[in-house]
Scaffold this active site. Structure first.
Site, PDB file in Angstrom:
ATOM      1  N   ASP A  10       0.864  -1.174   0.000  1.00  0.00           N
ATOM      2  CA  ASP A  10       0.000   0.000   0.000  1.00  0.00           C
ATOM      3  C   ASP A  10       0.911   1.238   0.000  1.00  0.00           C
ATOM      4  OD1 ASP A  10      -2.334   1.706   0.552  1.00  0.00           O
ATOM      5  OD2 ASP A  10      -1.513   1.826   2.583  1.00  0.00           O
ATOM      6  N   ILE A  11       0.354   2.401  -0.297  1.00  0.00           N
ATOM      7  CA  ILE A  11       1.172   3.619  -0.329  1.00  0.00           C
ATOM      8  C   ILE A  11       1.037   4.433   0.957  1.00  0.00           C
ATOM      9  CG2 ILE A  11       1.538   5.850  -1.455  1.00  0.00           C
ATOM     10  CD1 ILE A  11       0.883   4.556  -4.109  1.00  0.00           C
ATOM     11  N   ASP A  12      -0.109   5.060   1.141  1.00  0.00           N
ATOM     12  CA  ASP A  12      -0.292   6.006   2.251  1.00  0.00           C
ATOM     13  C   ASP A  12      -0.332   5.295   3.594  1.00  0.00           C
ATOM     14  OD1 ASP A  12      -0.805   8.589   0.658  1.00  0.00           O
ATOM     15  OD2 ASP A  12      -2.204   7.169  -0.235  1.00  0.00           O
ATOM     16  N   GLY A  45      -5.360   2.651  -3.199  1.00  0.00           N
ATOM     17  CA  GLY A  45      -6.630   3.248  -3.574  1.00  0.00           C
ATOM     18  C   GLY A  45      -6.432   4.430  -4.501  1.00  0.00           C
ATOM     19  N   LYS A 186      -8.723  -4.509  -3.496  1.00  0.00           N
ATOM     20  CA  LYS A 186      -7.318  -4.764  -3.816  1.00  0.00           C
ATOM     21  C   LYS A 186      -7.082  -6.262  -3.976  1.00  0.00           C
ATOM     22  CE  LYS A 186      -5.400  -0.705  -1.437  1.00  0.00           C
ATOM     23  NZ  LYS A 186      -4.399  -0.228  -0.453  1.00  0.00           N
ATOM     24  N   ASN A 212      -9.188   0.021   3.606  1.00  0.00           N
ATOM     25  CA  ASN A 212      -9.274  -0.522   2.252  1.00  0.00           C
ATOM     26  C   ASN A 212      -8.225  -1.601   1.986  1.00  0.00           C
ATOM     27  OD1 ASN A 212      -7.104   1.286   2.204  1.00  0.00           O
ATOM     28  ND2 ASN A 212      -7.506   1.940   0.110  1.00  0.00           N
TER      29      ASN A 212
END
Length: 259
Positions: A10-12, A45, A186, A212
């Site tokens: 994931d990124i954030d 996301g 995802k 998410n």
């Protein structure tokens, strides 16, 4: 490579810290994984255009974006799962009546259905992507959209959940909710990637911190929740590492034996 694994990040709150910065230990860990012959991918996301710089910095060309609705494998489009436009039109009408703006998003751009709104500025600003959606209330016409942002205070998305069965609503900000196709996640996007690559379940890993990410962390056998994740997210992961601010990616990769 016989023992090649694939790791989805994931990124954030996972790759990037609260200030949207990439910790040095995280960057070094990503390149070490690649040196060892593993496949590194992003599962987010975000829209593709919202993390292009990060992909270039980390030399990553496989990603699951829009919470699984638009998937790219080694630089080539693999999977598209667009929103049902007729239902989106109706949702937009209801949202306008409620003074809840929306932002339409495809794989290239995003457009708002109102000229400006405090909620849009407040939430998009937290992503620190250096751009805001321009005004185009008809952007949904004649194109495939993979996600829409609905801007409303916490709890007010319930009325949409009860009326629009073609969509799932996933909150990512106190005043904003992701609107994605029903059942899209995802995990579904990741499934397309691993099936194409033929990587076995025991060689699949995923790191995440948000609501998410829960389907992804549940579906992937070697799942790792960040230390900064909410308790409900940690509860579905196999492992829990340190926070992103405390070299959580490096620690987690060492914990699962990849580094």
């Amino acid at each position: 490579m016989t023992h090649q694994s694939i790791i989805f990040f994931d990124i954030d709150g996972t790759l990037l810290n609260h200030d949207k910065e990439l910790p040095l230990s995280t960057k070094e860990s990503i390149f070490k994984l690649k040196e060892l012959g593993h496949e590194v991918a992003i599962a987010t996301g975000r829209a593709p255009f919202m993390f292009e710089d990060l992909r270039k910095e980390l030399d990553i060309d496989t990603y699951v974006s829009y919470n699984g609705q638009y998937v790219v494998l080694k630089g080539k489009e693999l999977y598209r799962n667009p929103l049902k436009i007729s239902s989106l039109e109706k949702l937009t009408e209801v949202a306008l009546h409620n003074n809840h703006p929306v932002v339409f998003m495809d794989h290239e751009d995003m457009k708002a259905n109102v000229p400006e709104h405090t909620y849009i500025k407040e939430s998009i600003a937290t992503l620190k992507i250096g751009r805001f959606p321009a005004h185009d209330p008809h952007y949904y016409k004649g194109r495939e959209l993979f996600q829409t942002l609905l801007f409303c205070p916490e709890g007010e998305e319930k009325q949409y959940e009860q009326e629009f069965y073609d969509f799932d609503f996933v909150r990512w900000h106190p005043v904003s909710v992701d609107v994605v196709p029903k059942g899209g996640s995802k995990a579904q996007g990741i499934k397309k990637v691993v099936e194409s690559l033929g990587i076995s379940e025991e060689r699949q890993y995923a790191f995440g911190d948000g609501l998410n990410d829960m389907e992804m962390l549940t579906a992937i056998r070697n799942s790792v929740a960040m230390g900064n994740a909410e308790e409900i997210v940690k509860s579905v992961a196999k492992y829990v590492t340190k926070s992103v601010e405390d070299d959580g990616i490096l620690h987690g990769l060492q914990m699962v034996g990849l580094l």
